[in-house]
Design an enzyme around this catalytic site. Structure first.
Site, PDB file in Angstrom:
ATOM      1  N   HIS A 226       0.839  -1.204   0.000  1.00 35.48           N
ATOM      2  CA  HIS A 226       0.000   0.000   0.000  1.00 35.48           C
ATOM      3  C   HIS A 226       0.868   1.245   0.000  1.00 35.48           C
ATOM      4  O   HIS A 226       1.940   1.282   0.618  1.00 35.48           O
ATOM      5  CB  HIS A 226      -1.052  -0.012   1.105  1.00 35.48           C
ATOM      6  CG  HIS A 226      -0.563   0.040   2.519  1.00 35.48           C
ATOM      7  ND1 HIS A 226      -0.382   1.220   3.200  1.00 35.48           N
ATOM      8  CD2 HIS A 226      -0.255  -0.943   3.398  1.00 35.48           C
ATOM      9  CE1 HIS A 226       0.004   0.965   4.437  1.00 35.48           C
ATOM     10  NE2 HIS A 226       0.100  -0.342   4.584  1.00 35.48           N
TER      11      HIS A 226
ATOM     12  N   ASP B 126      -0.376   4.402   0.670  1.00 41.25           N
ATOM     13  CA  ASP B 126      -0.797   5.433   1.618  1.00 41.25           C
ATOM     14  C   ASP B 126      -0.181   5.175   2.990  1.00 41.25           C
ATOM     15  O   ASP B 126       0.281   4.072   3.282  1.00 41.25           O
ATOM     16  CB  ASP B 126      -2.329   5.481   1.738  1.00 41.25           C
ATOM     17  CG  ASP B 126      -2.903   4.209   2.343  1.00 41.25           C
ATOM     18  OD1 ASP B 126      -2.459   3.110   1.956  1.00 41.25           O
ATOM     19  OD2 ASP B 126      -3.777   4.302   3.224  1.00 41.25           O
TER      20      ASP B 126
ATOM     21  N   ASP C 132       5.654   1.266   7.471  1.00 42.49           N
ATOM     22  CA  ASP C 132       4.254   0.927   7.161  1.00 42.49           C
ATOM     23  C   ASP C 132       3.738   1.824   6.050  1.00 42.49           C
ATOM     24  O   ASP C 132       3.206   2.897   6.317  1.00 42.49           O
ATOM     25  CB  ASP C 132       3.428   1.072   8.438  1.00 42.49           C
ATOM     26  CG  ASP C 132       1.981   0.649   8.267  1.00 42.49           C
ATOM     27  OD1 ASP C 132       1.671  -0.015   7.270  1.00 42.49           O
ATOM     28  OD2 ASP C 132       1.168   0.997   9.129  1.00 42.49           O
TER      29      ASP C 132
ATOM     30  N   GLU D 124      -5.279   1.992   2.264  1.00 36.76           N
ATOM     31  CA  GLU D 124      -5.269   0.829   3.174  1.00 36.76           C
ATOM     32  C   GLU D 124      -5.491   1.254   4.615  1.00 36.76           C
ATOM     33  O   GLU D 124      -6.097   0.527   5.392  1.00 36.76           O
ATOM     34  CB  GLU D 124      -3.935   0.081   3.049  1.00 36.76           C
ATOM     35  CG  GLU D 124      -3.897  -1.276   3.747  1.00 36.76           C
ATOM     36  CD  GLU D 124      -3.438  -1.249   5.194  1.00 36.76           C
ATOM     37  OE1 GLU D 124      -3.522  -2.286   5.854  1.00 36.76           O
ATOM     38  OE2 GLU D 124      -3.009  -0.169   5.687  1.00 36.76           O
ATOM     39  N   GLU D 125      -4.984   2.451   4.970  1.00 42.17           N
ATOM     40  CA  GLU D 125      -5.089   2.889   6.368  1.00 42.17           C
ATOM     41  C   GLU D 125      -6.500   3.358   6.725  1.00 42.17           C
ATOM     42  O   GLU D 125      -6.774   3.669   7.874  1.00 42.17           O
ATOM     43  CB  GLU D 125      -4.075   4.011   6.657  1.00 42.17           C
ATOM     44  CG  GLU D 125      -2.614   3.598   6.469  1.00 42.17           C
ATOM     45  CD  GLU D 125      -2.130   2.594   7.505  1.00 42.17           C
ATOM     46  OE1 GLU D 125      -2.902   2.232   8.410  1.00 42.17           O
ATOM     47  OE2 GLU D 125      -0.972   2.155   7.386  1.00 42.17           O
TER      48      GLU D 125
ATOM     49  N   GLU E   4       3.540  -5.873   4.192  1.00 48.44           N
ATOM     50  CA  GLU E   4       3.447  -5.238   5.505  1.00 48.44           C
ATOM     51  C   GLU E   4       4.732  -5.579   6.253  1.00 48.44           C
ATOM     52  O   GLU E   4       5.333  -6.628   6.018  1.00 48.44           O
ATOM     53  CB  GLU E   4       2.242  -5.763   6.305  1.00 48.44           C
ATOM     54  CG  GLU E   4       0.881  -5.329   5.799  1.00 48.44           C
ATOM     55  CD  GLU E   4       0.566  -3.857   6.067  1.00 48.44           C
ATOM     56  OE1 GLU E   4       1.316  -3.193   6.806  1.00 48.44           O
ATOM     57  OE2 GLU E   4      -0.444  -3.383   5.509  1.00 48.44           O
TER      58      GLU E   4
ATOM     59  N   HIS F  22       2.780   3.612  12.594  1.00 47.44           N
ATOM     60  CA  HIS F  22       1.969   4.757  13.054  1.00 47.44           C
ATOM     61  C   HIS F  22       2.658   5.567  14.158  1.00 47.44           C
ATOM     62  O   HIS F  22       1.993   6.354  14.829  1.00 47.44           O
ATOM     63  CB  HIS F  22       0.593   4.300  13.569  1.00 47.44           C
ATOM     64  CG  HIS F  22      -0.186   3.486  12.564  1.00 47.44           C
ATOM     65  ND1 HIS F  22      -1.496   3.126  12.747  1.00 47.44           N
ATOM     66  CD2 HIS F  22       0.150   2.972  11.366  1.00 47.44           C
ATOM     67  CE1 HIS F  22      -1.914   2.407  11.722  1.00 47.44           C
ATOM     68  NE2 HIS F  22      -0.918   2.299  10.854  1.00 47.44           N
TER      69      HIS F  22
END
Lengths: 56, 354
Positions: B64, B66, B88, B119-120, B142, B326
């Site tokens: 991903h 984003d 991430d 995705e987030e 991931e 995150h």
């Protein structure tokens, strides 16, 4: 068919025809997961440890 | 010895792309993949696609593009890349691109790298591609460390439950909506505890969370609401969970109740560890001097969207420590990135030759 010893309990394990390198097999004696590292000569390692975590 | 080229990784991280603002990063990636020999384009929802080869056997590498919001200055310090998405999950996505570029076109095979959007948030990108492909193998990007393969992700389902009833006098001794909703939460927890009593792994348990609690009255009516989250095992689908909640709700006949499903529920999924794909990864990791490990995740990923539909051998792979996901301290060691690219190249060689 190759014969090899379990890394955990030393039981004799016969590798079935068609067994592949990096296949996970189960010891028929102690039930531990083992990974076939090579076929000629036949060699096993303990299968990858199974972990858990929370990451997305 | 040729110096390793980190331009895919660093270029991608330099294009800050929180969910909903992926366009510049996706366009940059398309251009970059074209320069590496891919047939590259953007699809209708803004996913970056890179196709290598035209063979009948297809491998999808779904990362991903984003990130969560919060820009972190991009810098390399002591061979460590700092920047939002370095872990991430631009690290995993970039290493898919670099590994496929190294492998190049192989007879009979097609590799499709996808930098998916959103995705987030709601996995818009993965939800779009899930009906576009039917691959033979799928690798989802991931961070799980270069020597670990993730075989399972738990499911999830969110719901708000509201109880509404006539206002009663506080001296009446009658149960209030607030009391009833707390009882309901206790019943949900008891159900989960009973279900979990013989389960050892968190992966196999129902893990409910109380995410919010609110109540009020206007002189005529009283109400109380709980916001529920749950992480589900493979054994319980989101539909089965919602049915269970409805059954628990029916135990209260004093109050009207309303259950509102929130967001997209995710089905838990666990892949077979004896697949050709897993064997190729184990081979690749051992070839790089690692001792491979399997991991089962209590979170969710685009894996939950595509793996139950594609039903092909599928795993999740990528360099980086997911504990940094995150966080303002997101960083990735360049050495680990190189290792992950080498693992993927070795894995492709094994997969396509066996």
């Amino acid at each position: 068919m190759a014969s090899v010893s379990c890394n955990e309990c030393a039981a004799d394990i016969i590798l079935a025809d068609g067994t592949e390198v990096n296949e996970i097999i189960v010891c028929p004696e102690c039930g531990v997961d083992l990974e076939v590292i090579s076929l000629n000569p036949a060699k096993l390692e303990m299968a990858p440890m199974e972990e858990e975590d929370w990451g997305e | 010895m040729t110096e390793f080229d980190f331009s895919t990784l660093i270029g991608l991280v330099e294009h800050y792309s929180p969910s909903g603002s992926e366009e510049a990063a996706a366009s940059w990636l398309v251009k970059h993949m074209s320069s590496l020999g891919f047939e590259a384009s953007l699809d209708e929802v803004g996913n970056a696609l890179g196709v290598m080869g035209t063979g009948n056997k297809q491998v999808i590498l779904l990362g991903h593009i984003d990130t969560v919001p919060g820009e972190i200055p991009v810098q390399v310090e002591n061979e460590i890349l700092f920047g939002r998405g370095s872990v991430d999950a631009k690290g995993p996505l970039a290493c898919f691109v670099d590994a496929v570029a190294q492998v190049g076109v192989l007879d009979g095979w097609q590799f499709v790298v996808i930098g998916a959007v959103d995705e987030e948030r709601d996995s818009l990108g993965a939800r779009f591609v899930v009906d576009q492909y039917k691959p033979d193998f799928a690798i989802i990007g991931e961070p799980n460390n270069w020597d670990r393969i993730a075989l399972g992700y738990k499911g999830s389902a969110w719901a708000n439950i509201t109880l509404i009833g006539d206002q009663t006098h506080t001296a009446s001794g009658e149960q209030t909506a607030a009391e009833a909703v707390i009882e309901m939460w206790s019943a949900i927890k008891s159900f989960a505890e009973e279900f979990n009593s013989d389960k050892k792994r968190a992966f196999d348990k129902i893990l409910p969370t109380l995410r919010g609690l609110d109540s009020g009255e206007d002189g005529f009516e009283q109400w109380a609401r709980i916001k529920l989250g749950v992480r589900l095992p493979v054994e319980i689908s989101p539909e089965e969970w919602y049915l269970k909640l409805e059954k628990i709700l029916m135990t209260s006949n004093t109050f009207q109740n309303k259950m509102e499903k929130v967001g997209f529920a995710m089905l838990a999924w666990q892949s077979e560890k004896n697949s050709k794909l897993v064997r190729a990864f184990l081979n690749g990791i051992r070839h790089e001097g690692g001792t491979p490990r399997f991991v089962y995740k209590t979170g969710t990923a685009d894996f939950n969207v595509v793996a139950p539909v594609w039903k092909c051998p599928a795993i999740v792979y990528g360099p980086g420590d997911s504990a940094l996901d995150h966080t303002p301290n997101e960083h990735l060691a360049l050495e680990e990135y190189k290792k992950a690219v080498s693992v993927l190249v070795g894995m492709f060689n094994n997969l396509t030759n066996s």
